[in-house]
Design an enzyme around this catalytic site. Sequence first.
Site, short mmCIF file in Angstrom:
data_model
loop_
_atom_site.label_atom_id
_atom_site.label_comp_id
_atom_site.label_asym_id
_atom_site.label_seq_id
_atom_site.Cartn_x
_atom_site.Cartn_y
_atom_site.Cartn_z
CB CYS A 1 -63.92 46.25 8.74
SG CYS A 1 -64.04 47.83 9.60
CG PHE B 1 -59.54 51.15 9.76
CD1 PHE B 1 -59.98 51.36 8.47
CD2 PHE B 1 -59.99 52.02 10.76
CE1 PHE B 1 -60.84 52.41 8.16
CE2 PHE B 1 -60.85 53.07 10.46
CZ PHE B 1 -61.28 53.27 9.16
CG HIS C 1 -68.79 48.73 8.08
ND1 HIS C 1 -68.58 47.39 8.31
CD2 HIS C 1 -67.58 49.24 7.72
CE1 HIS C 1 -67.31 47.10 8.09
NE2 HIS C 1 -66.68 48.20 7.73
CD GLU D 1 -65.07 44.92 -2.42
OE1 GLU D 1 -65.35 43.74 -2.14
OE2 GLU D 1 -65.63 45.89 -1.88
CG HIS E 1 -65.17 45.46 2.78
ND1 HIS E 1 -65.46 44.89 4.00
CD2 HIS E 1 -64.61 46.67 3.05
CE1 HIS E 1 -65.08 45.72 4.97
NE2 HIS E 1 -64.57 46.80 4.43
CE LYS F 1 -69.21 46.16 5.23
NZ LYS F 1 -68.81 45.04 4.34
#
Length: 407
Positions: free
Chosen positions: A163, A395, A337, A314, A303, A332
């Site tokens: 991502c 990831f 996403h 975050e 994010h 998002k």
Amino acid sequence: MATTDVVVTGLGATTPLGGDVASTWEAMLAGRSGVGPLTQEWAAQLPVRIAAQLTVDPSEKIDRVKLRRLDRSEAIALIAAHEAWADAGLADSGLDTERLAVSVGTGIGGAQTLLAQDDILEASGPRRVSPHTVPMLMPNGPAAWVGLELGAKAGVHSVASACATGAEAISLGLDIIRSGRADVVVAGGTEAVVHQLPIAGFASMRAMSTRNDEPEKASRPWDKGRDGFVLGEGAGVVVLERADHAAARGARIYARLAGAGITSDGYDIVQPHPEGLGATRAIAKALADAGIAKSDVTHVNAHATSTPVGDMAEIASLRAAVGDHPVLTSTKSMTGHLLGAAGAVESIATILAVRDGVIPPTINLDDPEEGLLDVAAHKSRQHDIPAALNNSFGFGGHNVALVFTRV
């Protein structure tokens, strides 16, 4: 701090909010959701039956004969790249293509092609498998097609960092121009894996929202009721250009890509570090690379995917690396996403926020978590933005932070 200034001269996108940059940006500022029910027959058996799908199908922009040779991720990368190329005014500019590079990544790649052709193999045998299968499923396919159609000869690169892919691809473009290898880099990310297998896999991890009855309310970053991300598809591409090269041809400049920071967590294959330490270091590196103070960053496109763990980790990293003053958003909440395309589409939103002095809203933030920073919730907000930050994490522990400033 680097001595070569790099600017953004072109933007292109196709997303769940619109078939181009203008319609996507308009929808973002209006706070519209691109999430809806999955009506495909295969979705009925899934625990997750919602996604953020493209508003404009690739078949409306690419000839059907040509489309048969392209995976969906390749097709939408081409659509976004051609828009960015035209927007930058490079179509008839006489650009030396030996000074043109491409950096377009994808997190998962041609999964739809792989799965469809495997079905054909199982049902009808090897002779019925398409001869275009390998070029359609290979992860460098989107970058390769963009490079071929634009004639790029300074290198075609394909980043794959889950991502964080779109943002890392843009960061690589910055490095390529600073190194002197190219004057122009077409950079971004693409993803199109709205398919039962990826959805089933993410759902088995309990990473996705199961708010099937309220699709538009499912993506809710930082809200106490969040229960996972919503899968989306799309592509975003920016044209990066050496500043003096852009000035010499009289190009319109959106913003300056002032710096980038990349780190890795060394912690877990899917979970972020709970204190956001890797993200903190990435943000600090980006600010140092840009040569700007923390106080200059007044906006962050976070994010924030709407997962229980990641969203507040975050916040901890932002508080440590930047402070409490920036106004945040998570687009998002509207796009879902976009995986490998997320960092690229969100970079475009960040660039336009800097240009226009307006922050798109985070929708569905009805019950905010304690300790949250200032978020432009529900409605877009006018704000002075000399510099903005775009965060992307993936990831594998990938962390990428990009800094865009006004010109």
